[in-house]
Design an enzyme around this catalytic site. Structure first.
Site, mmCIF file in Angstrom:
data_model
loop_
_atom_site.group_PDB
_atom_site.id
_atom_site.type_symbol
_atom_site.label_atom_id
_atom_site.label_comp_id
_atom_site.label_asym_id
_atom_site.label_seq_id
_atom_site.Cartn_x
_atom_site.Cartn_y
_atom_site.Cartn_z
ATOM 1 N N LYS A 1 -29.485 -13.909 -0.574
ATOM 2 C CA LYS A 1 -28.543 -13.841 0.554
ATOM 3 C C LYS A 1 -29.251 -14.248 1.843
ATOM 4 C CE LYS A 1 -25.662 -10.442 -1.716
ATOM 5 N NZ LYS A 1 -25.327 -9.040 -1.968
ATOM 6 N N ASP B 1 -18.517 -7.437 3.178
ATOM 7 C CA ASP B 1 -18.330 -7.339 1.732
ATOM 8 C C ASP B 1 -16.873 -7.015 1.387
ATOM 9 O OD1 ASP B 1 -20.460 -7.967 0.117
ATOM 10 O OD2 ASP B 1 -21.436 -6.010 0.288
ATOM 11 N N GLN C 1 -26.703 -3.237 0.106
ATOM 12 C CA GLN C 1 -26.817 -3.705 -1.284
ATOM 13 C C GLN C 1 -26.576 -2.546 -2.259
ATOM 14 O OE1 GLN C 1 -27.230 -7.012 -2.177
ATOM 15 N NE2 GLN C 1 -26.835 -6.273 -4.232
#
Ligand code: NDP
Length: 284
Positions: free
Chosen positions: A53, A120, A97
């Site tokens: 990422k 997200d 994460q």
């Protein structure tokens, strides 16, 4: 019949060039899109995802900030950090994460992220917006799949879409997005009886189960479009999807490979969401 293979890698590459251009435009206006990533513990898969990422951010000109914590970190410390990032002007997107260590409740962590920076798309406010058809952040994997379908000029409206898997990050948002786009949607899961009775009727079949080569030729209607979300290892340790690609490609009209299908789109859509957040926050 032999299917057309959807080249997710090439589509993602094209999209990232577009994203890089958008970042340059924002920089001209004095805005550097920024993504803050929180990584907890030593999970090697999580570390790889985070590294990828960050690399993608760097390649497109997005600033990334990494905050690493030991697995023993408390929920309170993480929530304090998120609150601080919510207020920071150079941070437009915040990503924690997953998975997190067992003593931390991911729901509390996700709810601490400002919905405006929830790139997200996991915050309940963004989920609610998606369900009610309002503009918000949508989880990156399903968003990437919609992008792939657009790229092959697939008409979703009126089609029967079958989504196998109902996780909060893939299956459910996928089904909701397809419903929002006027597909007739069936959701299957581990308690579904006679799975093939449903999958065999799918014009569009999306598999997000997490079992190597789970979906075979017998599950697929001739000419269906098959999207494979799975990322698994086969008996030889090779990366493979949920779909038995070598057999299903003989009946599908289009199919995504693993690797090189859905995977490259997920991070690309994260970048797109960071730009969206930067624009929204700066009211552009
Ligand atoms: P989860 O384990 O959270 O969900 C799996 C889903 O599959 C569950 O809903 C489960 O049903 C269902 N399922 C399990 N067994 C069966 C069965 N026999 N028949 C029908 N349904 C079944 O996984 P995720 O959604 O997080 O991920 C799915 C796959 O996608 C994984 O391989 C993951 O690595 C991959 N992935 C890939 C991404 C990418 O970018 N390419 C991004 C995210 C995930 P139930 O709810 O009843 O338990």
């Amino acid at each position: 019949m032999s299917s057309v293979i959807i080249d997710g890698k090439a589509i993602a590459k094209k999209k990232r060039i577009e994203i890089k251009r958008k970042v340059e435009q924002l920089k001209i206006q004095g805005i550097i899109p920024g993504l803050a990533v929180i990584l907890v513990g030593e999970d090697s898969a999580s570390k790889t995802y985070v590294r990828n990422k960050q690399k993608a951010c760097m390649e497109t000109g997005i600033q990334s900030f990494l905050f690493e914590y030991e697995a023993s970190v408390t929920e309170t410390v993480l929530i304090e950090k998120i609150k601080e990032l919510n207020d920071k002007e150079d941070v437009h997107g915040i990503l924690v994460q997953l998975p997190l260590p067992k003593h931390i409740n991911p729901k509390n962590i996700i709810q601490a992220i400002s919905p405006d920076k929830d790139v997200d798309g996991f915050h309940p406010i963004n989920i609610g917006k998606m369900v009610s058809g309002e503009d918000g952040f949508v989880p990156c994997t399903p968003l990437g799949i919609i992008h792939l379908l657009n790229e092959i000029n697939y008409t979703i409206r009126g089609k029967h879409a079958v989504v196998v898997g109902r996780s909060n990050i893939v299956g459910k948002p996928m089904a909701q997005l397809l419903l929002n786009m006027d597909a007739t949607v069936t959701i299957c899961h581990s308690k579904t009886n006679q799975l093939e009775n449903y999958t065999k009727n799918a014009d569009l079949l999306i598999c997000a189960v997490g079992k190597a080569k789970f979906l075979g030729k017998n599950h697929v209607k001739d000419g269906a479009v098959v999207i494979d979300v799975g990322m698994n290892r086969d008996e030889t340790g090779k990366l493979c999807g949920d779909v038995d690609f070598n057999h299903v490609k003989d009946v599908a009209s289009y199919i995504t490979p693993v690797p090189g299908g859905v995977g490259p789109m997920t991070i690309t859509m994260l970048l797109e969401n960071v730009i969206k957040a930067a624009k929204n926050i700066n009211k552009i």
